[in-house]
Design a protein around this motif. Structure first.
Motif, PDB file in Angstrom:
ATOM      1  N   GLU A 217       0.847  -1.197   0.000  1.00 51.67           N
ATOM      2  CA  GLU A 217       0.000   0.000   0.000  1.00 51.67           C
ATOM      3  C   GLU A 217       0.880   1.243   0.000  1.00 51.67           C
ATOM      4  O   GLU A 217       2.054   1.203   0.364  1.00 51.67           O
ATOM      5  CB  GLU A 217      -0.912   0.024   1.227  1.00 51.67           C
ATOM      6  N   THR A 218       0.299   2.363  -0.411  1.00 48.76           N
ATOM      7  CA  THR A 218       0.952   3.669  -0.303  1.00 48.76           C
ATOM      8  C   THR A 218      -0.032   4.638   0.334  1.00 48.76           C
ATOM      9  O   THR A 218      -1.176   4.740  -0.095  1.00 48.76           O
ATOM     10  CB  THR A 218       1.379   4.202  -1.674  1.00 48.76           C
ATOM     11  N   GLY A 219       0.410   5.327   1.363  1.00 50.51           N
ATOM     12  CA  GLY A 219      -0.464   6.277   2.043  1.00 50.51           C
ATOM     13  C   GLY A 219      -0.096   6.406   3.509  1.00 50.51           C
ATOM     14  O   GLY A 219       0.902   5.836   3.969  1.00 50.51           O
ATOM     15  N   GLY A 247       0.383   7.693  11.621  1.00 50.18           N
ATOM     16  CA  GLY A 247       0.789   8.944  11.006  1.00 50.18           C
ATOM     17  C   GLY A 247       1.951   8.801  10.042  1.00 50.18           C
ATOM     18  O   GLY A 247       2.271   9.743   9.317  1.00 50.18           O
ATOM     19  N   GLN A 248       2.593   7.628  10.014  1.00 48.77           N
ATOM     20  CA  GLN A 248       3.737   7.416   9.126  1.00 48.77           C
ATOM     21  C   GLN A 248       3.259   7.275   7.685  1.00 48.77           C
ATOM     22  O   GLN A 248       2.273   6.603   7.408  1.00 48.77           O
ATOM     23  CB  GLN A 248       4.490   6.162   9.556  1.00 48.77           C
ATOM     24  N   PHE A 249       3.970   7.931   6.753  1.00 44.59           N
ATOM     25  CA  PHE A 249       3.649   7.790   5.332  1.00 44.59           C
ATOM     26  C   PHE A 249       4.367   6.555   4.802  1.00 44.59           C
ATOM     27  O   PHE A 249       5.590   6.432   4.895  1.00 44.59           O
ATOM     28  CB  PHE A 249       4.071   9.029   4.544  1.00 44.59           C
ATOM     29  N   ILE A 250       3.597   5.639   4.244  1.00 45.04           N
ATOM     30  CA  ILE A 250       4.110   4.349   3.812  1.00 45.04           C
ATOM     31  C   ILE A 250       4.235   4.309   2.287  1.00 45.04           C
ATOM     32  O   ILE A 250       3.311   4.716   1.575  1.00 45.04           O
ATOM     33  CB  ILE A 250       3.170   3.206   4.270  1.00 45.04           C
ATOM     34  N   LEU A 251       5.370   3.842   1.823  1.00 40.68           N
ATOM     35  CA  LEU A 251       5.577   3.631   0.404  1.00 40.68           C
ATOM     36  C   LEU A 251       5.495   2.142   0.091  1.00 40.68           C
ATOM     37  O   LEU A 251       5.796   1.300   0.951  1.00 40.68           O
ATOM     38  CB  LEU A 251       6.944   4.174  -0.023  1.00 40.68           C
ATOM     39  N   ASP A 252       5.077   1.831  -1.107  1.00 42.33           N
ATOM     40  CA  ASP A 252       5.008   0.443  -1.546  1.00 42.33           C
ATOM     41  C   ASP A 252       6.398  -0.193  -1.423  1.00 42.33           C
ATOM     42  O   ASP A 252       7.377   0.313  -1.969  1.00 42.33           O
ATOM     43  CB  ASP A 252       4.525   0.394  -2.995  1.00 42.33           C
ATOM     44  N   GLY A 253       6.486  -1.289  -0.678  1.00 45.88           N
ATOM     45  CA  GLY A 253       7.766  -1.949  -0.473  1.00 45.88           C
ATOM     46  C   GLY A 253       8.340  -1.752   0.922  1.00 45.88           C
ATOM     47  O   GLY A 253       9.368  -2.344   1.260  1.00 45.88           O
ATOM     48  N   THR A 254       7.692  -0.913   1.751  1.00 48.49           N
ATOM     49  CA  THR A 254       8.145  -0.712   3.123  1.00 48.49           C
ATOM     50  C   THR A 254       7.907  -1.983   3.943  1.00 48.49           C
ATOM     51  O   THR A 254       6.876  -2.639   3.811  1.00 48.49           O
ATOM     52  CB  THR A 254       7.379   0.469   3.767  1.00 48.49           C
ATOM     53  N   ILE A 255       8.872  -2.327   4.795  1.00 47.58           N
ATOM     54  CA  ILE A 255       8.680  -3.463   5.707  1.00 47.58           C
ATOM     55  C   ILE A 255       7.588  -3.082   6.703  1.00 47.58           C
ATOM     56  O   ILE A 255       7.758  -2.168   7.519  1.00 47.58           O
ATOM     57  CB  ILE A 255       9.978  -3.825   6.449  1.00 47.58           C
ATOM     58  N   GLY A 256       6.471  -3.797   6.643  1.00 44.44           N
ATOM     59  CA  GLY A 256       5.325  -3.419   7.455  1.00 44.44           C
ATOM     60  C   GLY A 256       5.171  -4.224   8.726  1.00 44.44           C
ATOM     61  O   GLY A 256       4.714  -3.706   9.739  1.00 44.44           O
ATOM     62  N   PHE A 257       5.535  -5.498   8.697  1.00 53.74           N
ATOM     63  CA  PHE A 257       5.370  -6.324   9.894  1.00 53.74           C
ATOM     64  C   PHE A 257       6.288  -7.541   9.830  1.00 53.74           C
ATOM     65  O   PHE A 257       6.783  -7.920   8.765  1.00 53.74           O
ATOM     66  CB  PHE A 257       3.908  -6.762  10.063  1.00 53.74           C
TER      67      PHE A 257
END
Length: 428
Positions: A217-219, A247-257
């Motif tokens: 996701e991105t957002g 509140g963190q802006f996430i870019l596609d490819g960010t380690i999420g969990f």
């Protein structure tokens, strides 16, 4: 599981749309429309004739008079609506210029403002439909006198709402009330987290060798469907660490969990579907926005165009109060089942990070003002007296050192510098 998932999604959707300015106006407008249809139905049942027999003074039985009254009410109410919300736009522009654009969502989404707007539009729609329902026939024509009376009463209610609206918006736009509202909302959220963590154990396995997964996701990340994620963890006997903070802006490819065991694609997508993202920053229950909004108001007050150090001093008072609560919050949040076992570890902004961001902002824009610098020093000394571990003490002492360094570099008056460590005495 599926039923719980749907209910959480529904709850999240309802909470989301309730924050929109159009929610209450839409609901109330539909109420006005349905009331108009109800009154038209009752007029067909000769309700005006029955009331005429009991209280003839309350019923308008002349067609031309009814049409004149309704058209006047509709035109006047439209003008009132335009005037009211033109004034709102002016005040919002003033708030954006003098304080911070980030305070606008809180003012715009105020339910009281939405209800007044909905009352205006609902009454306009009611009167319009009553007006067009007046269709005379040769034999059985009946003027909707009672419906017209109801329209008059609704407009009187709108006038009362207009007076209340003027009072409320004039209060809401004052910086003191804005700061109080932000402070109360933020303090309530922090205390809720602290109270919740006091009931839990802060024990969680080491995550060094866990499997990491990217977000597609991105957002802006703004939350988790807690019950759903907890249910997934328990069903699969799996613990999870959420690497994102609100509140963190996430870019596609960010380690999420990270998870303690490998996942198949279906389970991975199910977990991602319980992480909530938006293309705009949502205040919601994110206490970090409270610190950010208050500090932005304080810094804006110190700009040459506004030059209001008194407001900057007030913001530091509110920030001190919030930091005294934040200092008790753990660095992570947990999802815990009814037996007290932690299944998910959620990253959150640490006390050190929040304090640094606030202090760095104030030091940059207020380092030339000895009064504000003294107030900041007073805040740090107050926090120093309430630390709960040595790490926090080191963090605060580092900020005190940086504050002194900036003061020495930017304040030339030696007498002023000598007062930096003196007890701060408020003017108020």
């Amino acid at each position: 599981m599926d039923r719980i998932f749907k209910m959480d999604r529904l709850t999240n959707f309802i909470d989301h749309i309730q924050s929109r300015i159009a929610f209450f106006p839409t609901v109330i407008s539909l109420g006005g429309l349905l009331t108009a249809f109800l009154m038209i139905y009752l007029e067909q049942k000769d309700i005006s004739a029955h009331i005429m027999e009991i209280a003839p003074a309350l019923v308008i039985d002349d067609t031309d008079t009814a049409k004149t009254i309704l058209s006047t009410l509709i035109g006047g109410l439209i003008s009132l609506t335009v005037f009211s919300f033109s004034m709102v736009m002016v005040l919002l522009n003033q708030a954006s210029s003098n304080f911070s654009p980030r305070v606008l969502p809180g003012i715009v989404s105020d339910q009281k403002h939405q209800i007044v707007l909905g009352l205006y539009i609902g009454t306009i729609l009611y009167n319009i439909f009553i007006f067009i329902s007046i269709e005379p026939t040769k034999d059985n024509y009946q003027t909707p006198g009672f419906s017209v009376l109801a329209g008059i009463i609704l407009v009187v209610g709108c006038l009362a709402a207009f007076i209340y609206f003027i009072h409320h918006i004039s209060q809401a736009i004052q910086v003191g009330n804005i700061l109080t509202a932000i402070h109360s909302r933020t303090k309530s959220e922090i205390r809720s987290i602290v109270k919740d963590q006091e009931k839990k154990t802060l024990v969680f396995p080491d995550q060094e060798h866990w499997e990491a997964y990217e977000i597609t996701e991105t957002g802006y990340f703004y939350g988790i469907l807690n019950d759903n994620l907890l249910e997934i963890c328990k069903e699969n006997s799996m613990r999870i660490k959420i690497q994102l903070h609100k509140g963190q802006f996430i870019l596609d490819g960010t380690i999420g969990f990270k998870t303690e065991k490998p996942l198949d694609n279906d389970l991975k997508e199910k977990i991602i579907s319980n992480l909530l993202f938006s293309h705009e920053e949502l205040i919601g229950e994110n206490y970090i926005y409270g610190f950010r909004q208050i500090s932005e108001i304080g810094v804006k007050a110190m700009s040459p165009g506004i030059n209001d150090p008194g407001t900057a001093l007030n913001t530091i008072d509110y920030l001190t109060s919030l930091f005294l609560d934040l200092i008790r919050k753990a660095d992570f949040e947990y999802l815990t089942d009814d037996e007290g076992e932690n299944w998910a570890l959620i990253k959150s902004s640490k006390f050190s990070e929040v304090l640094f961001n606030v202090m760095a902002t104030y030091r940059l824009y207020c380092k030339h003002d000895i009064t504000v610098m003294r107030k900041l020093m007073h805040m740090l000394k107050t926090l120093k007296n309430h630390v709960i571990n040595s790490n926090q003490l080191e963090i605060i002492e580092a900020e005190i050192y940086e504050l002194r360094a900036d003061a020495n570099s930017n304040i030339q008056n030696k007498r002023d510098l000598a007062q930096l460590n003196a007890d701060f005495i408020s003017w108020s």
